[in-house]
Design a protein around this motif. Structure first.
Motif, short mmCIF file in Angstrom:
data_model
loop_
_atom_site.label_atom_id
_atom_site.label_comp_id
_atom_site.label_asym_id
_atom_site.label_seq_id
_atom_site.Cartn_x
_atom_site.Cartn_y
_atom_site.Cartn_z
N ALA A 1 19.65 26.19 34.82
CA ALA A 1 18.49 26.12 35.71
C ALA A 1 18.82 26.54 37.14
O ALA A 1 19.92 26.31 37.62
N SER A 2 17.86 27.18 37.78
CA SER A 2 18.02 27.52 39.19
C SER A 2 17.09 26.63 40.02
O SER A 2 16.07 26.14 39.54
N HIS A 3 17.49 26.41 41.25
CA HIS A 3 16.77 25.51 42.14
C HIS A 3 16.79 26.08 43.55
O HIS A 3 17.47 27.06 43.83
N SER A 4 16.07 25.40 44.45
CA SER A 4 16.18 25.73 45.87
C SER A 4 16.18 24.43 46.65
O SER A 4 16.01 23.34 46.08
N ARG B 1 12.85 18.88 49.19
CA ARG B 1 12.66 18.89 47.75
C ARG B 1 13.04 20.26 47.22
O ARG B 1 13.35 21.17 48.00
N CYS B 2 13.01 20.39 45.93
CA CYS B 2 13.27 21.69 45.30
C CYS B 2 11.98 22.48 45.29
O CYS B 2 10.91 21.95 44.96
N GLY B 3 12.03 23.75 45.65
CA GLY B 3 10.83 24.59 45.68
C GLY B 3 10.11 24.66 44.34
O GLY B 3 8.95 24.28 44.24
N PRO B 4 10.80 25.10 43.29
CA PRO B 4 10.12 25.22 41.98
C PRO B 4 9.92 23.89 41.25
O PRO B 4 9.13 23.84 40.32
N HIS B 5 10.61 22.83 41.68
CA HIS B 5 10.49 21.53 40.99
C HIS B 5 10.20 20.45 42.03
O HIS B 5 11.12 19.77 42.49
N PRO B 6 8.94 20.26 42.40
CA PRO B 6 8.58 19.34 43.49
C PRO B 6 9.00 17.89 43.24
O PRO B 6 9.13 17.11 44.17
N GLU B 7 9.24 17.54 41.97
CA GLU B 7 9.65 16.17 41.65
C GLU B 7 11.11 15.90 42.04
O GLU B 7 11.54 14.75 42.09
N MET B 8 11.85 16.95 42.33
CA MET B 8 13.24 16.77 42.79
C MET B 8 13.23 16.58 44.29
O MET B 8 12.90 17.51 45.04
N GLU B 9 13.58 15.38 44.73
CA GLU B 9 13.49 15.06 46.15
C GLU B 9 14.81 14.54 46.71
O GLU B 9 15.60 13.95 45.99
#
Ligand SMILES: [Cu+2]
Length: 104
Positions: free
Chosen positions: A53-56, A88-96
């Motif tokens: 997975a990629s994140h930001s 938070r993560c751009g593509p995954h807003p639930e990652m804080e």
């Protein structure tokens, strides 16, 4: 004068050594640790430890976002002012996560 220059060099060396880089891992769709407490002038480095997975890293209040981080990639940001900064993560807003910058 020579003595003063020596003192200034010593002070610079001490303050440079005092600045730290704090590591935050990104794995299993979480920032680990989700909350870090650092001192003003310290740097936080996020490293994607996922297999695929990629994140930001997105600071919404400032509209500041890292590049998309692919597995093995890192992104760093230095924090100068005190205060609490949520991200938070751009593509995954639930990652804080939160970076708490102490003024001391
Ligand atoms: Cu993500």
């Amino acid at each position: 004068m020579r003595c003063l220059a020596g003192i200034l060099i010593a002070i610079t060396a001490v303050s440079a050594a005092a600045a730290e880089t704090v590591e935050v891992a990104i794995r299993d769709f979480r920032f680990v640790p989700a909350r870090v407490s650092i001192r003003a002038g310290d740097t936080v480095r996020w490293t994607n430890q996922e297999k695929r997975a990629s994140h930001s890293v997105l600071f919404t209040a400032e509209a500041l976002e890292s590049e998309r981080l692919f597995p093995g990639e890192s992104w760093s940001r230095r924090f100068d002012g005190p205060g609490s900064q949520a991200y938070r993560c751009g593509p995954h807003p639930e990652m804080e996560g939160v970076v708490e910058v102490r003024g001391d």
